[in-house]
Design an enzyme around this catalytic site. Structure first.
Site, PDB file in Angstrom:
ATOM      1  N   ASP A  13      -7.874  -2.494   6.878  1.00 23.03           N
ATOM      2  CA  ASP A  13      -8.333  -2.927   8.557  1.00 23.03           C
ATOM      3  C   ASP A  13      -8.785  -2.591   9.310  1.00 23.03           C
ATOM      4  O   ASP A  13      -8.705  -2.455  10.741  1.00 23.03           O
ATOM      5  CB  ASP A  13      -6.494  -3.301   8.699  1.00 23.03           C
ATOM      6  CG  ASP A  13      -6.026  -3.678   7.313  1.00 23.03           C
ATOM      7  OD1 ASP A  13      -6.787  -5.071   7.252  1.00 23.03           O
ATOM      8  OD2 ASP A  13      -4.416  -4.180   8.364  1.00 23.03           O
ATOM      9  N   HIS A  41      -9.663 -10.401   5.914  1.00 23.25           N
ATOM     10  CA  HIS A  41     -11.026  -9.903   6.687  1.00 23.25           C
ATOM     11  C   HIS A  41     -10.886 -10.848   8.110  1.00 23.25           C
ATOM     12  O   HIS A  41     -11.566 -12.112   7.403  1.00 23.25           O
ATOM     13  CB  HIS A  41     -12.104  -9.587   6.117  1.00 23.25           C
ATOM     14  CG  HIS A  41     -12.550  -8.919   4.925  1.00 23.25           C
ATOM     15  ND1 HIS A  41     -12.963  -8.620   4.065  1.00 23.25           N
ATOM     16  CD2 HIS A  41     -11.634  -7.436   4.168  1.00 23.25           C
ATOM     17  CE1 HIS A  41     -12.952  -7.239   3.276  1.00 23.25           C
ATOM     18  NE2 HIS A  41     -11.632  -6.890   3.505  1.00 23.25           N
TER      19      HIS A  41
HETATM   20  P1  GDP Z   1     -11.006  -5.546   7.950  1.00 20.64           P
HETATM   21  O1  GDP Z   1      -9.230  -6.049   7.196  1.00 20.64           O
HETATM   22  O2  GDP Z   1     -11.700  -4.473   7.553  1.00 20.64           O
HETATM   23  O3  GDP Z   1     -11.753  -6.609   7.773  1.00 20.64           O
HETATM   24  O4  GDP Z   1     -10.113  -5.573   9.184  1.00 20.64           O
HETATM   25  P2  GDP Z   1      -8.966  -6.523   9.797  1.00 20.64           P
HETATM   26  O5  GDP Z   1      -9.975  -8.556  10.105  1.00 20.64           O
HETATM   27  O6  GDP Z   1      -7.616  -7.043   8.489  1.00 20.64           O
HETATM   28  O7  GDP Z   1      -8.683  -6.609  11.025  1.00 20.64           O
HETATM   29  C1  GDP Z   1      -9.426  -6.396  11.773  1.00 20.64           C
HETATM   30  C2  GDP Z   1      -8.771  -7.064  13.436  1.00 20.64           C
HETATM   31  O8  GDP Z   1      -9.862  -6.361  14.658  1.00 20.64           O
HETATM   32  C3  GDP Z   1      -8.647  -8.558  13.536  1.00 20.64           C
HETATM   33  O9  GDP Z   1      -7.716  -8.926  14.442  1.00 20.64           O
HETATM   34  C4  GDP Z   1     -10.709  -8.373  14.929  1.00 20.64           C
HETATM   35  O10 GDP Z   1     -10.461  -9.433  14.929  1.00 20.64           O
HETATM   36  C5  GDP Z   1      -9.802  -6.980  15.560  1.00 20.64           C
HETATM   37  N1  GDP Z   1     -12.034  -6.391  15.963  1.00 20.64           N
HETATM   38  C6  GDP Z   1     -12.578  -6.339  14.974  1.00 20.64           C
HETATM   39  N2  GDP Z   1     -13.163  -5.686  15.930  1.00 20.64           N
HETATM   40  C7  GDP Z   1     -12.538  -4.942  16.918  1.00 20.64           C
HETATM   41  C8  GDP Z   1     -12.932  -4.722  18.124  1.00 20.64           C
HETATM   42  O11 GDP Z   1     -13.442  -4.422  18.564  1.00 20.64           O
HETATM   43  N3  GDP Z   1     -12.074  -5.221  19.123  1.00 20.64           N
HETATM   44  C9  GDP Z   1     -10.679  -5.650  19.375  1.00 20.64           C
HETATM   45  N4  GDP Z   1     -10.417  -5.454  20.851  1.00 20.64           N
HETATM   46  N5  GDP Z   1     -10.836  -6.071  18.172  1.00 20.64           N
HETATM   47  C10 GDP Z   1     -11.382  -6.367  16.580  1.00 20.64           C
HETATM   48  P1  IMO Z   2      -8.249  -5.582   3.918  1.00 22.39           P
HETATM   49  O1  IMO Z   2      -9.203  -5.950   2.849  1.00 22.39           O
HETATM   50  C1  IMO Z   2      -4.538  -3.239   4.536  1.00 22.39           C
HETATM   51  C2  IMO Z   2      -2.256  -2.465   0.999  1.00 22.39           C
HETATM   52  C3  IMO Z   2      -0.778  -2.546   1.230  1.00 22.39           C
HETATM   53  C4  IMO Z   2       0.082  -1.474   0.138  1.00 22.39           C
HETATM   54  C5  IMO Z   2      -1.204  -1.784  -0.939  1.00 22.39           C
HETATM   55  C6  IMO Z   2      -1.295  -1.768  -1.958  1.00 22.39           C
HETATM   56  O2  IMO Z   2      -7.895  -6.901   4.799  1.00 22.39           O
HETATM   57  O3  IMO Z   2      -8.799  -4.192   4.619  1.00 22.39           O
HETATM   58  P2  IMO Z   2      -1.896  -4.270  -3.061  1.00 22.39           P
HETATM   59  O4  IMO Z   2      -0.949  -5.581  -2.447  1.00 22.39           O
HETATM   60  O5  IMO Z   2      -3.235  -4.374  -2.999  1.00 22.39           O
HETATM   61  O6  IMO Z   2      -0.820  -4.083  -4.017  1.00 22.39           O
HETATM   62  O7  IMO Z   2      -1.107  -2.819  -1.546  1.00 22.39           O
HETATM   63  O8  IMO Z   2      -2.684  -1.554   0.017  1.00 22.39           O
HETATM   64  N1  IMO Z   2      -3.128  -3.090   1.285  1.00 22.39           N
HETATM   65  C7  IMO Z   2      -3.561  -3.195   2.240  1.00 22.39           C
HETATM   66  N2  IMO Z   2      -3.762  -2.959   3.800  1.00 22.39           N
HETATM   67  N3  IMO Z   2      -5.579  -3.541   4.600  1.00 22.39           N
HETATM   68  C8  IMO Z   2      -5.888  -4.502   2.968  1.00 22.39           C
HETATM   69  O9  IMO Z   2      -6.430  -5.074   3.196  1.00 22.39           O
HETATM   70  C9  IMO Z   2      -4.954  -4.106   2.413  1.00 22.39           C
HETATM   71  N4  IMO Z   2      -4.334  -4.505   0.976  1.00 22.39           N
HETATM   72  C10 IMO Z   2      -4.048  -3.931   0.100  1.00 22.39           C
HETATM   73  O10 IMO Z   2      -0.215  -3.129   2.374  1.00 22.39           O
HETATM   74  O11 IMO Z   2       0.925  -0.144   0.968  1.00 22.39           O
HETATM   75 MG    MG Z   3      -7.883  -7.153   7.150  1.00 22.83          MG
END
Ligand code: GDP
Ligand code: IMO
Ligand code: MG
Length: 423
Positions: A13, A41
């Site tokens: 994340d 994502h």
């Molecule tokens: P990913 O799984 O790595 O793609 O990340 P996620 O989407 O799960 O989590 C990132 C969160 O932060 C999302 O809600 C994005 O919209 C938000 N986000 C990403 N970049 C920024 C930033 O620079 N500032 C803020 N405030 N939010 C961001």
């Molecule tokens: P993105 O791609 C954050 C974590 C779960 C758990 C461990 C194993 O959005 O960054 P799984 O379901 O893969 O067997 O879970 O990994 N986990 C994540 N944590 N972001 C994710 O995806 C995750 N995908 C799995 O919380 O600890």
């Molecule tokens: Mg994510």
């Protein structure tokens, strides 16, 4: 020509989706190389806000070919739902392809994930319950089905029969209901009808892109601290989100990758169980969660929050061979007077380590060693260049870079496409 891997440098994340969406404006091909619909994502652009689970984050550029690579596990049902949501928002799916060699995540994998977590009692992993572990276990045990099997009816029938012999025993032992093979076969035929035209040998597409000198991006899921081999085992996912796997999962020679961007949040978050040394249980942790909107994009779970971890970033930089960092969510720190960075782990014997990662049982016992940085107390979400950033923010980002030993390529100060610039 460049082949860029974009990988998570922490516990997941980090903002990978937003970085790929930004970079994919120039990309010819984007390939998801591992993981399944455990990913969330988030992308915010002119099509609205989308949490992508299986579809690569280049899908918003109609000229980009988007491939779900061989290293992925694909739940066809989840993919179809995601595709419906994207189509409803006006996103073209014409350029979405699925590798014949990607594993197929079946409904029983999800059920097994839930039952296996329950069987772990208090020692849960905190999985996303999307069936990821059981699907990769079947792949390794050679009883998985692959997306290409949908195109070969007789082969599919035999493979399904074969798989169900053990699956049904496992389900019975764990207290689940056995799967009806005929019914599941019919479901597979429905998947075939709806997805079949997109299931192709993706290798020629990738090879052609390389020969033509096109821009190729490899999209990682999760982050290195949840890597099956190098993460906090057993609190990990069941694949390798590091750049070393990117070539294999996408179908490229290892030496084709010439850029590796490590996406790193300006602080730390994690969802799921396991050691997380810089975790905060105080007001600052609450504040990071609320200012950063730190709730899971896939499961909605509140994310565990903490200060930036300099030990983890050094480890991540080495394992991924990062050529540059993309630092995200800097704006979330705007209101803090004092910001801390974890620069070392104190071991139970009082010694401090900075440049290695202890194994899981030890990591549970370490105490973070912090240094303090003055906040900048100014809004950064309007900044559009490095020069616009407050001096204290620049110094903080420079410290992240120093700890990683990697230059910063991009800084993000908000979730929207325009809120990102080169450093
Ligand atoms: P990913 O799984 O790595 O793609 O990340 P996620 O989407 O799960 O989590 C990132 C969160 O932060 C999302 O809600 C994005 O919209 C938000 N986000 C990403 N970049 C920024 C930033 O620079 N500032 C803020 N405030 N939010 C961001
Ligand atoms: P993105 O791609 C954050 C974590 C779960 C758990 C461990 C194993 O959005 O960054 P799984 O379901 O893969 O067997 O879970 O990994 N986990 C994540 N944590 N972001 C994710 O995806 C995750 N995908 C799995 O919380 O600890
Ligand atoms: Mg994510």
């Amino acid at each position: 020509m460049s082949v860029t891997a974009v990988v998570g440098a922490q516990w997941g994340d980090e903002g990978k989706g937003r970085i790929i969406d930004y970079l994919a404006q120039q990309a010819d091909v984007v390939i998801r190389f591992q993981g399944g619909d455990n990913a969330g994502h988030t992308v915010v652009n002119e099509y609205g806000k989308h949490a992508l689970h299986l579809v690569p984050s280049g899908i918003f550029n109609p000229n980009t070919k988007n491939i779900i690579g061989s290293g992925c596990v694909v739940n066809p049902q989840a993919l179809l739902e995601e595709m419906n949501g994207l189509e409803a928002a006006g996103v073209s799916l014409e350029n979405l392809w699925i590798s014949t060699r990607a594993q197929m995540l079946m409904p029983y994998h999800r059920e097994l994930d839930v039952l296996e977590e329950a069987a772990r009692g208090k020692d849960t992993i905190g999985t996303t319950k999307r069936g990821i572990g059981p699907a990769y276990a079947d792949k390794a045990a050679r009883c998985g089905l692959r997306m290409g099997d949908l195109l070969q009816a007789d082969w599919l029938e035999t493979r399904l029969d074969n798989a169900l012999r053990t699956v049904n025993r496992k389900l019975e032992i764990l207290g689940g209901k056995p799967v009806d093979g005929d019914q599941l076969y019919a479901t597979c035929m429905d998947y075939r009808q709806r997805l079949g035209a997109r299931i192709v040998d993706t290798l020629p597409i990738v090879r052609q892109a390389i020969y033509a000198g096109e821009e190729v991006m490899l999209e990682g899921q999760l982050g290195v601290m949840r890597d099956l081999d190098w993460g906090i085992y057993p609190y990990v996912t069941s694949s390798n989100p590091t750049a070393s796997y990117a070539s294999s999962g996408a179908g490229l020679p290892a030496r084709a990758i010439n850029r590796v961007i490590g996406v790193v949040k300006a602080y730390s978050t994690a969802v799921g169980d396991g050691p997380f040394p810089a975790e905060l249980h105080d007001e600052d942790g609450e504040r990071l969660r609320s200012e950063g909107g730190e709730f899971g994009a896939t499961t909605g779970r509140p994310r565990r929050c903490g200060w930036f971890d300099g030990v983890a970033i050094r480890y991540a930089a080495w394992l991924n061979g990062m050529t540059g960092l993309a630092v995200t969510k800097l704006d979330v720190l705007d209101t803090f007077d004092v910001i801390r960075i974890c620069t070392g782990y104190e071991l139970p014997d009082g010694s401090v380590i900075t440049d290695s990662m202890p194994d899981t049982p030890v990591l549970f016992q370490v105490k973070p060693v912090y240094e303090e940085w003055p906040g900048w107390r100014r809004r950064t979400s309007d900044c559009r260049s490095w020069a616009d950033l407050p001096e204290n923010a620049k110094a903080y980002v420079a410290r992240i870079s120093e700890l990683a030993g990697v230059k910063v390529d991009y800084v993000s100060v908000g979730p929207e496409r325009g809120q990102m610039f080169e450093a």
